[in-house]
Design a protein around this motif. Structure first.
Motif, PDB file in Angstrom:
ATOM      1  N   ASP A 260       0.835  -1.195   0.000  1.00 12.37           N
ATOM      2  CA  ASP A 260       0.000   0.000   0.000  1.00 12.37           C
ATOM      3  C   ASP A 260       0.875   1.251   0.000  1.00 12.37           C
ATOM      4  O   ASP A 260       2.094   1.188   0.189  1.00 12.37           O
ATOM      5  CB  ASP A 260      -0.967  -0.010   1.184  1.00 12.37           C
ATOM      6  N   TRP A 262       0.602   3.939   2.011  1.00 10.43           N
ATOM      7  CA  TRP A 262       0.662   4.691   3.277  1.00 10.43           C
ATOM      8  C   TRP A 262       1.683   4.040   4.189  1.00 10.43           C
ATOM      9  O   TRP A 262       1.681   2.826   4.382  1.00 10.43           O
ATOM     10  CB  TRP A 262      -0.697   4.721   3.956  1.00 10.43           C
ATOM     11  N   GLU A 269       2.156   9.367   3.164  1.00 13.48           N
ATOM     12  CA  GLU A 269       2.319   8.589   1.947  1.00 13.48           C
ATOM     13  C   GLU A 269       3.786   8.216   1.741  1.00 13.48           C
ATOM     14  O   GLU A 269       4.684   8.984   2.078  1.00 13.48           O
ATOM     15  CB  GLU A 269       1.835   9.379   0.738  1.00 13.48           C
ATOM     16  N   GLN A 274       5.999   1.952  -2.289  1.00 17.02           N
ATOM     17  CA  GLN A 274       4.995   1.148  -2.979  1.00 17.02           C
ATOM     18  C   GLN A 274       5.477   0.771  -4.373  1.00 17.02           C
ATOM     19  O   GLN A 274       5.347  -0.383  -4.806  1.00 17.02           O
ATOM     20  CB  GLN A 274       3.670   1.907  -3.079  1.00 17.02           C
ATOM     21  N   ASP A 306      -7.852   2.669  -5.245  1.00 23.23           N
ATOM     22  CA  ASP A 306      -8.204   2.751  -3.822  1.00 23.23           C
ATOM     23  C   ASP A 306      -9.694   2.497  -3.608  1.00 23.23           C
ATOM     24  O   ASP A 306     -10.535   2.815  -4.462  1.00 23.23           O
ATOM     25  CB  ASP A 306      -7.889   4.143  -3.267  1.00 23.23           C
ATOM     26  N   ASN A 337      -2.664  -0.880   5.368  1.00 20.28           N
ATOM     27  CA  ASN A 337      -3.505   0.326   5.348  1.00 20.28           C
ATOM     28  C   ASN A 337      -4.522   0.159   4.224  1.00 20.28           C
ATOM     29  O   ASN A 337      -4.236   0.417   3.054  1.00 20.28           O
ATOM     30  CB  ASN A 337      -2.643   1.568   5.142  1.00 20.28           C
ATOM     31  N   GLU A 338      -5.704  -0.295   4.588  1.00 21.80           N
ATOM     32  CA  GLU A 338      -6.644  -0.881   3.642  1.00 21.80           C
ATOM     33  C   GLU A 338      -7.135   0.053   2.534  1.00 21.80           C
ATOM     34  O   GLU A 338      -7.566  -0.414   1.484  1.00 21.80           O
ATOM     35  CB  GLU A 338      -7.843  -1.453   4.398  1.00 21.80           C
ATOM     36  N   GLU A 339      -7.106   1.358   2.762  1.00 31.45           N
ATOM     37  CA  GLU A 339      -7.684   2.269   1.766  1.00 31.45           C
ATOM     38  C   GLU A 339      -6.625   2.902   0.853  1.00 31.45           C
ATOM     39  O   GLU A 339      -6.925   3.846   0.131  1.00 31.45           O
ATOM     40  CB  GLU A 339      -8.503   3.348   2.470  1.00 31.45           C
ATOM     41  N   TRP A 340      -5.401   2.327   0.844  1.00 32.34           N
ATOM     42  CA  TRP A 340      -4.293   2.950   0.119  1.00 32.34           C
ATOM     43  C   TRP A 340      -3.569   1.990  -0.810  1.00 32.34           C
ATOM     44  O   TRP A 340      -2.408   2.215  -1.152  1.00 32.34           O
ATOM     45  CB  TRP A 340      -3.304   3.542   1.132  1.00 32.34           C
ATOM     46  N   TRP A 341      -4.230   0.982  -1.293  1.00 32.24           N
ATOM     47  CA  TRP A 341      -3.549  -0.049  -2.075  1.00 32.24           C
ATOM     48  C   TRP A 341      -3.532   0.222  -3.581  1.00 32.24           C
ATOM     49  O   TRP A 341      -2.877  -0.494  -4.332  1.00 32.24           O
ATOM     50  CB  TRP A 341      -4.192  -1.411  -1.818  1.00 32.24           C
TER      51      TRP A 341
END
Length: 366
Positions: A260, A262, A269, A274, A306, A337-341
């Protein structure tokens, strides 16, 4: 489209673009006067030709299309817009044109879904850009295993379909219902058998988490043709390919991999980390490709874009930074960090990780 009893076949009606759309009526025993000819009903302009293009088969560690081994440079695709959640907020139709253009520009040739894509217009758009679909048909034990039949029959003749997938790291989540390992195996065994009864053309891939217990599952699930492994351990797979080779003779597919954007260490970030992980991991997949003698038919970066609904402590309309750290995990912080993949953000702005993926080519057969 009527099932033929006691077979896996369907009695189908076909129509050429210039036909009237109906079959001629059988003549009466006593011929009647020939009616005046009718003008055929106008037909819409034909879209992409229906029907499977290319013979798909699994041989050894390879997936072949028309006898040529394929390597999948794929992404997990679960397009949910701001304010939406899974699965009600899924919008394949509204996102496919834009998303498929970005994918094609990065050399992506396959997507893996988490819910069934049954809209042929979506499949048409992907196929027009040379993108195969690994279509999910069974992940949740809340549904009967026989539910795969309608999903498979709905789109099994579309040329974009490469494989069906069942489960998603089900050994961790118990098919999202907390089932035991062997209860899950029994459900997946039934689902795979139903698929095989209704489609003898497309392989079945089962998506597993890590390698622990895989040998036991593989011994029981004989209708599974390809094993997909979701794996997150830094920026290298280590000896995973060698270990896998000793567990099953079936081809390996990376069902999910990546990092991810984050970094929980700095609470900010980290786009370069990543990108680095994406490139390193993808290069290792290519190095072990079955096209060139390895065990792996490719992999699916998690994920294309995302999703803002995934932090259970957050707001579906905000980009939250919550995460979990179960031990092992993604580079560099080992925190999910589930919302940043996404390789792109929710507005489809490209991150450096997409360029990193773009730079890794697909191996060609010798």
């Amino acid at each position: 489209d009527v099932a033929i009893q006691d077979t896996s076949d369907m009695l189908c009606s076909c129509r050429l673009p210039s036909s009237a759309g109906t079959c001629p009526v059988a003549p009466d025993p006593t011929p009647a006067p020939t009616p005046a000819p009718q003008t055929p009903s106008p037909s819409p302009a034909p879209g992409p030709s229906p029907g499977i293009e290319g013979k798909i088969e699994v041989q050894g560690r390879q997936v072949l299309v028309d006898g040529v081994p394929v390597h999948l440079k794929g992404v997990a695709w679960n397009p949910i817009n701001k304010g939406g959640s899974h699965p009600s907020g899924l919008d394949f139709t509204g996102n496919v044109e834009r998303d498929a253009d970005i994918m094609a520009s990065a050399g992506i040739n396959a997507v893996r879904s988490y819910e069934t894509i049954n809209d042929t217009a979506v499949l048409d758009a992907l196929w027009a850009r040379g993108i195969w679909v690994l279509n999910s048909v069974y992940c949740n034990a809340g549904f009967a295993t026989s539910s795969v039949i309608g999903k498979v029959n709905a789109v099994k003749y579309h040329p974009a379909i490469l494989m069906w997938t069942i489960g998603n790291e089900w050994n961790y989540n118990g098919l999202y219902k907390g089932l035991s390992f062997w209860e899950s195996v029994s459900m997946l065994e039934e689902a795979a058998a139903f698929i095989k009864q209704h489609d003898t053309v497309h392989p079945v891939a089962c998506i597993y988490g890590g390698l622990g217990g895989l040998q036991d599952a593989a011994a029981r699930l004989v209708d599974v043709d390809v094993w997909g492994i979701n794996e997150y351990h830094g920026k290298s797979f280590g000896d995973m390919f060698d270990v896998y080779a000793g567990l099953t003779s079936k081809p390996l597919l990376l069902g999910e991999y990546g990092a991810d954007a984050w970094d929980a260490r700095s609470n900010s970030e980290n786009l370069q980390a990543q990108a680095e992980a994406t490139r390193n991991l993808t290069e290792e997949i290519v190095e072990h490709s079955s096209v060139t003698g390895g065990v792996c038919v490719g992999g699916f970066v998690f994920e294309f874009a995302d999703e803002w609904w995934k932090d259970s402590d957050g707001n579906v309309s905000e980009h939250d930074t919550g995460g979990v750290a179960p031990g092992g995990g993604p580079y560099p912080d080992k925190v999910f960090n589930e919302e940043w993949w996404g390789l792109v953000d929710i507005e489809r702005n490209e991150r450096p990780a997409l360029e990193a993926l773009r730079l890794v080519g697909v191996p060609a057969a010798a």
